[in-house]
Design a protein around this motif. Structure first.
Motif, PDB file in Angstrom:
ATOM      1  N   HIS A 238      -1.916  -4.207   5.300  1.00  0.00           N
ATOM      2  CA  HIS A 238      -1.786  -3.744   6.690  1.00  0.00           C
ATOM      3  C   HIS A 238      -3.153  -3.588   7.340  1.00  0.00           C
ATOM      4  O   HIS A 238      -4.163  -3.391   6.651  1.00  0.00           O
TER       5      HIS A 238
ATOM      6  N   CYS B 133       0.839  -1.200   0.000  1.00  0.00           N
ATOM      7  CA  CYS B 133       0.000   0.000   0.000  1.00  0.00           C
ATOM      8  C   CYS B 133       0.877   1.254   0.000  1.00  0.00           C
ATOM      9  O   CYS B 133       2.022   1.249   0.449  1.00  0.00           O
TER      10      CYS B 133
ATOM     11  N   ASP C  35       0.363   3.652   1.898  1.00  0.00           N
ATOM     12  CA  ASP C  35       0.255   4.210   3.246  1.00  0.00           C
ATOM     13  C   ASP C  35       1.604   4.754   3.739  1.00  0.00           C
ATOM     14  O   ASP C  35       2.623   4.056   3.698  1.00  0.00           O
TER      15      ASP C  35
ATOM     16  N   GLY D 236      -3.866   0.635  -1.305  1.00  0.00           N
ATOM     17  CA  GLY D 236      -4.281  -0.704  -0.918  1.00  0.00           C
ATOM     18  C   GLY D 236      -3.289  -1.799  -1.293  1.00  0.00           C
ATOM     19  O   GLY D 236      -3.410  -2.915  -0.829  1.00  0.00           O
TER      20      GLY D 236
ATOM     21  N   CYS E 259      -5.798  -0.033   6.963  1.00  0.00           N
ATOM     22  CA  CYS E 259      -5.708   0.568   5.624  1.00  0.00           C
ATOM     23  C   CYS E 259      -6.823   1.589   5.419  1.00  0.00           C
ATOM     24  O   CYS E 259      -7.976   1.348   5.769  1.00  0.00           O
ATOM     25  N   GLY E 260      -6.472   2.712   4.835  1.00  0.00           N
ATOM     26  CA  GLY E 260      -7.447   3.766   4.572  1.00  0.00           C
ATOM     27  C   GLY E 260      -8.504   3.372   3.548  1.00  0.00           C
ATOM     28  O   GLY E 260      -9.522   4.052   3.406  1.00  0.00           O
TER      29      GLY E 260
HETATM   30 ZN    ZN Z   1      -3.388   0.926   3.008  1.00  0.00          ZN
END
Ligand code: ZN
Length: 170
Positions: free
Chosen positions: A88, A36, A38, A61, A91-92
């Motif tokens: 993870h 991801c 992130d 993602g 994750c957003g």
């Molecule tokens: Zn993520």
């Protein structure tokens, strides 16, 4: 200092101590990592990697559908032979929906975004472990990936820094 000025200054410091010249392009450890985007995930630190060790392919993602072009090039042109997928816990993209993302884009950007957003799958998911199994399966069964490529999946815990291995679909 603006953000850009800050990163330019940081780069000058980085270059001062730079010692990673003349590294060959093909990853030394023949490894490609999909993860991801992130900002809390630092794959090199998480896996103890250094410049020249591995390809790191990132998107929202860490989705295979968005990464197959890079994975195929990684294997075919740069000789990588093993793939790690790192998802993870927090994750957003988790629990979002295409409908929500599309509607937010249209509210922010106006009608011009409507059709392009409708045409794009933002690849949200409801369950990180299930998503990871699906990713591993999609990679392993892709005709663009060398048959028999080891694909290993991990979930990263942002609270402890630990990774947990997840088995592929049986
Ligand atoms: Zn993520």
């Amino acid at each position: 200092m603006s953000l850009v000025e800050e990163i330019i200054a940081a780069n000058a410091e980085f270059a001062e101590a730079f010692d990673a010249a003349n590294i060959p392009i093909p990853p030394r450890r023949k490894l490609a990592i999909l993860t991801c985007m992130d900002a809390r995930i630092y794959p090199n630190k998480i896996f103890g990697l250094h410049e020249g060790d591995a390809h790191i392919i990132r998107n929202a993602g860490g989705r295979a559908a968005d990464a197959l072009r890079s994975l195929a090039i990684s294997q075919e042109l740069m000789g990588t032979r093993e793939i790690v997928v790192l998802h993870h816990n927090d994750c957003g993209l988790l629990g979002r929906s295409n409908a929500e993302i599309r509607s937010r884009l249209v509210s922010s950007l106006g009608k011009v975004a409507m059709q392009p957003a409708a045409n794009l799958d933002f690849l949200p998911w409801p369950d990180v472990e299930q998503a990871l199994r699906n990713e591993m399966y999609d990679i392993q069964t892709s005709p663009l990936i060398r048959p028999g490529t080891p694909v290993t999946g991990f979930i990263y815990d942002e609270e402890t820094g630990l990774i947990r291995q997840v088995d592929a679909l049986a």
